[in-house]
Design an enzyme around this catalytic site. Structure first.
Site, mmCIF file in Angstrom:
data_model
loop_
_atom_site.group_PDB
_atom_site.id
_atom_site.type_symbol
_atom_site.label_atom_id
_atom_site.label_comp_id
_atom_site.label_asym_id
_atom_site.label_seq_id
_atom_site.Cartn_x
_atom_site.Cartn_y
_atom_site.Cartn_z
ATOM 1 N N TRP A 168 -14.756 17.459 -17.083
ATOM 2 C CA TRP A 168 -14.024 18.659 -17.469
ATOM 3 C C TRP A 168 -14.898 19.762 -18.034
ATOM 4 C CZ3 TRP A 168 -15.701 18.558 -22.339
ATOM 5 C CH2 TRP A 168 -15.861 17.323 -22.980
ATOM 6 N N LYS A 192 -11.401 14.072 -7.175
ATOM 7 C CA LYS A 192 -10.531 13.734 -8.315
ATOM 8 C C LYS A 192 -11.039 14.483 -9.543
ATOM 9 C CE LYS A 192 -10.078 11.183 -11.827
ATOM 10 N NZ LYS A 192 -9.456 11.991 -12.874
ATOM 11 N N SER A 246 -19.259 10.240 -18.218
ATOM 12 C CA SER A 246 -19.894 9.399 -19.237
ATOM 13 C C SER A 246 -20.601 8.194 -18.606
ATOM 14 C CB SER A 246 -18.829 8.896 -20.206
ATOM 15 O OG SER A 246 -17.907 8.089 -19.511
ATOM 16 N N TYR A 256 -17.074 -1.325 -9.732
ATOM 17 C CA TYR A 256 -16.056 -1.193 -8.664
ATOM 18 C C TYR A 256 -16.721 -1.369 -7.296
ATOM 19 C CZ TYR A 256 -13.309 1.441 -12.233
ATOM 20 O OH TYR A 256 -12.646 1.849 -13.355
ATOM 21 N N GLU A 268 -24.260 10.908 -12.406
ATOM 22 C CA GLU A 268 -24.870 11.872 -13.336
ATOM 23 C C GLU A 268 -24.148 11.675 -14.654
ATOM 24 O OE1 GLU A 268 -25.390 14.191 -15.796
ATOM 25 O OE2 GLU A 268 -24.532 15.891 -14.698
ATOM 26 N N CYS A 269 -24.840 10.995 -15.585
ATOM 27 C CA CYS A 269 -24.142 10.482 -16.771
ATOM 28 C C CYS A 269 -24.641 11.028 -18.110
ATOM 29 C CB CYS A 269 -24.238 8.964 -16.791
ATOM 30 S SG CYS A 269 -23.369 8.227 -15.415
ATOM 31 N N CYS A 303 -23.949 18.345 -20.297
ATOM 32 C CA CYS A 303 -24.668 17.066 -20.213
ATOM 33 C C CYS A 303 -26.142 17.202 -20.595
ATOM 34 C CB CYS A 303 -24.515 16.465 -18.824
ATOM 35 S SG CYS A 303 -24.835 17.630 -17.511
ATOM 36 N N LYS A 353 -13.456 13.517 -31.814
ATOM 37 C CA LYS A 353 -14.698 12.773 -31.608
ATOM 38 C C LYS A 353 -15.875 13.559 -32.210
ATOM 39 C CE LYS A 353 -17.775 11.337 -27.890
ATOM 40 N NZ LYS A 353 -18.043 11.222 -26.479
ATOM 41 N N GLU A 402 -24.193 10.586 -27.210
ATOM 42 C CA GLU A 402 -23.802 11.891 -26.683
ATOM 43 C C GLU A 402 -22.550 12.364 -27.434
ATOM 44 O OE1 GLU A 402 -22.645 12.012 -22.513
ATOM 45 O OE2 GLU A 402 -23.935 13.747 -22.215
HETATM 46 P P1 NDP Z 1 -15.323 10.237 -18.397
HETATM 47 O O1 NDP Z 1 -16.577 9.641 -17.942
HETATM 48 O O2 NDP Z 1 -14.316 9.359 -19.029
HETATM 49 O O3 NDP Z 1 -14.594 10.984 -17.175
HETATM 50 C C1 NDP Z 1 -15.246 11.509 -16.041
HETATM 51 C C2 NDP Z 1 -14.368 11.299 -14.826
HETATM 52 O O4 NDP Z 1 -14.165 9.886 -14.607
HETATM 53 C C3 NDP Z 1 -12.973 11.888 -14.977
HETATM 54 O O5 NDP Z 1 -12.525 12.387 -13.749
HETATM 55 C C4 NDP Z 1 -12.187 10.689 -15.424
HETATM 56 O O6 NDP Z 1 -10.805 10.799 -15.226
HETATM 57 C C5 NDP Z 1 -12.773 9.588 -14.601
HETATM 58 N N1 NDP Z 1 -12.519 8.268 -15.189
HETATM 59 C C6 NDP Z 1 -12.266 7.975 -16.486
HETATM 60 N N2 NDP Z 1 -12.043 6.658 -16.644
HETATM 61 C C7 NDP Z 1 -12.157 6.096 -15.426
HETATM 62 C C8 NDP Z 1 -12.033 4.780 -14.929
HETATM 63 N N3 NDP Z 1 -11.729 3.767 -15.733
HETATM 64 N N4 NDP Z 1 -12.224 4.562 -13.620
HETATM 65 C C9 NDP Z 1 -12.508 5.598 -12.794
HETATM 66 N N5 NDP Z 1 -12.611 6.869 -13.192
HETATM 67 C C10 NDP Z 1 -12.462 7.126 -14.491
HETATM 68 O O7 NDP Z 1 -15.614 11.389 -19.361
HETATM 69 P P2 NDP Z 1 -14.568 12.031 -20.366
HETATM 70 O O8 NDP Z 1 -14.014 13.159 -19.629
HETATM 71 O O9 NDP Z 1 -13.574 11.099 -20.946
HETATM 72 O O10 NDP Z 1 -15.533 12.389 -21.539
HETATM 73 C C11 NDP Z 1 -15.988 11.368 -22.409
HETATM 74 C C12 NDP Z 1 -17.415 11.546 -22.727
HETATM 75 O O11 NDP Z 1 -18.171 11.525 -21.530
HETATM 76 C C13 NDP Z 1 -17.770 12.883 -23.352
HETATM 77 O O12 NDP Z 1 -17.576 12.905 -24.701
HETATM 78 C C14 NDP Z 1 -19.199 13.003 -22.978
HETATM 79 O O13 NDP Z 1 -19.998 12.294 -23.889
HETATM 80 C C15 NDP Z 1 -19.268 12.360 -21.644
HETATM 81 N N6 NDP Z 1 -19.223 13.328 -20.549
HETATM 82 C C16 NDP Z 1 -20.350 13.576 -19.885
HETATM 83 C C17 NDP Z 1 -20.361 14.516 -18.907
HETATM 84 C C18 NDP Z 1 -21.579 14.822 -18.164
HETATM 85 O O14 NDP Z 1 -21.667 15.850 -17.515
HETATM 86 N N7 NDP Z 1 -22.546 13.957 -18.179
HETATM 87 C C19 NDP Z 1 -19.201 15.294 -18.568
HETATM 88 C C20 NDP Z 1 -18.017 14.918 -19.296
HETATM 89 C C21 NDP Z 1 -18.063 13.972 -20.241
HETATM 90 P P3 NDP Z 1 -9.874 11.223 -16.464
HETATM 91 O O15 NDP Z 1 -10.239 12.584 -16.809
HETATM 92 O O16 NDP Z 1 -8.520 11.140 -15.936
HETATM 93 O O17 NDP Z 1 -10.120 10.238 -17.561
#
Ligand code: NDP
Length: 499
Positions: A168, A192, A246, A256, A268-269, A303, A353, A402
């Site tokens: 997001w 997605k 994340s 999976y 890209e995490c 990120c 958070k 993070e």
């Molecule tokens: P997530 O990793 O949870 O989400 C990223 C994507 O994965 C979203 O589309 C999410 O869907 C989807 N997702 C979440 N859970 C699952 C699952 N169990 N199986 C498959 N897909 C899944 O990031 P968040 O948005 O929750 O953010 C949490 C933390 O992640 C942040 O605080 C930050 O630290 C990190 N983050 C890192 C980013 C980067 O660019 N590296 C970007 C965003 C977050 P849904 O939104 O519906 O949960």
């Protein structure tokens, strides 16, 4: 959007918007098969602005079938490259012609300042898709230097059905880093979006159709990660997942894939970027401005945010004062106000958070030098002040985890060797930066840093021509540049024997 627009102008445009919340499958907008929806809450004021289709396994199945059908028919991958190029260029053009609407949707949906969504996010989305479109008819395959009695072709072919699961923080931009190379190489793509930020992804789906991209080639299935995301990750007929988010969820995608069809996964995490400032930096004011923007831009939801500031001890106090002076001047406020520089945090969960990490940092013994509080509570939205910690030890959680918010952790280092050692002492390896006037030191430090991108005497510079991705637990595979096309293609070797 013109910078001259007032808050009232932007608000009146925003109030005229309509919000689409349906999935886009096989060329049409449809409800989730279950009929379920979830609320789209704007972090600007905490109000529900739309209902989004809660796609799940059934919707993913439908989309994968349509994607496979389109791929097998070959209407996209077997088009003449110049025709595919023309359609992707048209797609970019339609996105550009709706730039103001898309920027407003992005701002309302995830809280970033309208000046960023209109001047950074959407123009970069257009540039990304245009750049990959242009690449389509300029990339050649290879012939291996084999025995003259053979012709050995090394070609790249599309993988088939690609899923893009995106976060997001830069909703449409992160999506475009997958859409561009995946579509340019002839795949069918299912996007997605994150549950917090589905609106722009849903909106551009019809633009792809209008541009002539065949049904099933570009689809959007919004939904919860555990449902729609997991269904894509586990689907036996999805060939690849391009993921940004994340590390925790990145690891789930590996699981999976292992438990289903060994689909290819690109991750890209995120990171914990060390921003190193050495005492011989040529321009400390420029470095301080870069350090402040490096963590506070996009409210720290980046990120590669420069979340660890590693400063050489002889300049640390002076330098940190300069960074804080830049931070204090940043205008935090209504994201719809064109003058706002720091907007809202994406949702209340993320805000809490961030606030909890500020608490953790203080309990761990770091010194809170600036900020640290929620502000603008009366708006109903989710705003956190630019926050600076000093006297951070690299073992503290605020230095290792993070936070994804406007929180800077300052660590004092003796010299460049210690800066490199501490800089590398993290799970992550997405990016790093070093400021020094000594070219030898710059190269030595840049080489020693284990990161996918190293900036020297600047921060967060880049271009669609340059690859982006990480070492270590920041993931693998690269977005952007021609290298991203490797992620969405398979290498084929065809040996033709001549008689
Ligand atoms: P997530 O990793 O949870 O989400 C990223 C994507 O994965 C979203 O589309 C999410 O869907 C989807 N997702 C979440 N859970 C699952 C699952 N169990 N199986 C498959 N897909 C899944 O990031 P968040 O948005 O929750 O953010 C949490 C933390 O992640 C942040 O605080 C930050 O630290 C990190 N983050 C890192 C980013 C980067 O660019 N590296 C970007 C965003 C977050 P849904 O939104 O519906 O949960």
């Amino acid at each position: 959007m013109s910078a001259a627009l007032s808050l009232d102008d932007v608000k009146s445009r925003a109030s005229a918007l309509s919000f689409k919340g349906q999935a886009f499958i096989d060329g049409k907008y449809v409800d989730a098969q279950s009929g379920r929806t979830f609320d789209c809450v704007s972090p600007v004021d905490g109000k529900v602005i739309a209902k989004i289709a809660a796609g799940d396994k059934a919707d993913v199945d439908r989309a994968v079938k349509a994607a496979r059908r389109a791929f097998d028919k070959g209407d996209w991958r077997n088009q003449h490259p110049r025709d595919r190029k023309a359609k992707l260029l048209k797609f970019a053009e339609i996105i550009e012609s709706h730039a103001t609407e898309l920027a407003l949707l992005e701002t309302l949906d995830m809280g970033k300042p309208i000046s960023d969504s209109s001047k950074i996010d959407i123009p970069l989305v257009v540039r990304t898709i245009r750049w990959y479109a242009e690449a389509i008819d300029k990339i050649y395959d290879e012939i291996a230097p084999t025995d003259p009695k053979a012709v050995s072709l090394i070609t790249r072919e599309p993988l088939g059905v690609v899923a893009a699961v995106v976060p997001w923080n830069f909703p449409l931009l992160m999506a475009s880093w997958k859409i561009g190379p995946a579509l340019a190489t002839g795949n069918s793509l299912i996007l997605k979006p994150a549950e917090q930020s589905s609106l722009t992804a849903i909106r551009i789906a019809e633009f792809a159709s209008a541009a002539g991209i065949p049904d099933g080639v570009f689809q959007v299935v919004p939904g919860l990660g555990e449902e729609a995301g997991q269904a894509l990750g586990r689907h036996m007929d999805v060939d690849c997942v391009g993921f940004t988010g994340s590390g925790e969820v990145g690891k789930l995608f590996l699981k999976y894939a292992g438990e289903s069809n060994m689909k290819r996964v690109g991750l890209e995490c995120g990171g914990k970027t060390p921003h190193i400032v050495l005492a011989d930096a040529a321009d400390l004011d420029a470095a301080a401005t870069a350090a402040a923007w490096g963590i506070f831009f996009n409210a720290g939801e980046v990120c590669n945010a420069g979340s660890r500031l590693l400063v050489q001890e002889s300049i640390k106090d002076v330098f940190l004062e300069k960074v804080m002076a830049v931070g204090r001047k940043m205008r935090i406020g209504d994201p719809l106000d064109p003058k706002t520089q720091l907007g809202a945090i994406v949702d209340d969960t993320q805000m809490n958070k961030v606030l909890s990490y500020i608490d953790i940092g203080q309990k761990e013994g770091a010194e809170l030098k600036m900020g640290g509080k929620r502000v603008k509570t009366e708006s109903g939205g989710y705003y956190v002040e630019p926050t600076v910690f000093d006297r951070v030890q690299n073992s503290m959680r605020v230095a290792q985890e993070e936070i994804f918010g406007p929180v800077l952790s300052t660590i004092t280092v003796k010299d460049e060797d210690e800066a490199v050692r501490i800089g590398n002492d993290t799970l992550y390896g997405l990016a790093a930066a070093v400021w020094t006037r000594d070219i030898n030191k710059a190269f030595k430090v840049a080489k020693a840093l284990r990161a996918g991108t190293v900036w020297v005497n600047c921060f967060d510079h880049g271009d669609i021509t340059t690859p982006f991705g990480g070492f270590k637990q920041s993931g693998f595979g690269r977005d952007k540049s021609l290298h991203a096309m490797e992620k969405y293609t398979e290498l084929k070797h065809t040996w033709v024997q001549l008689y």
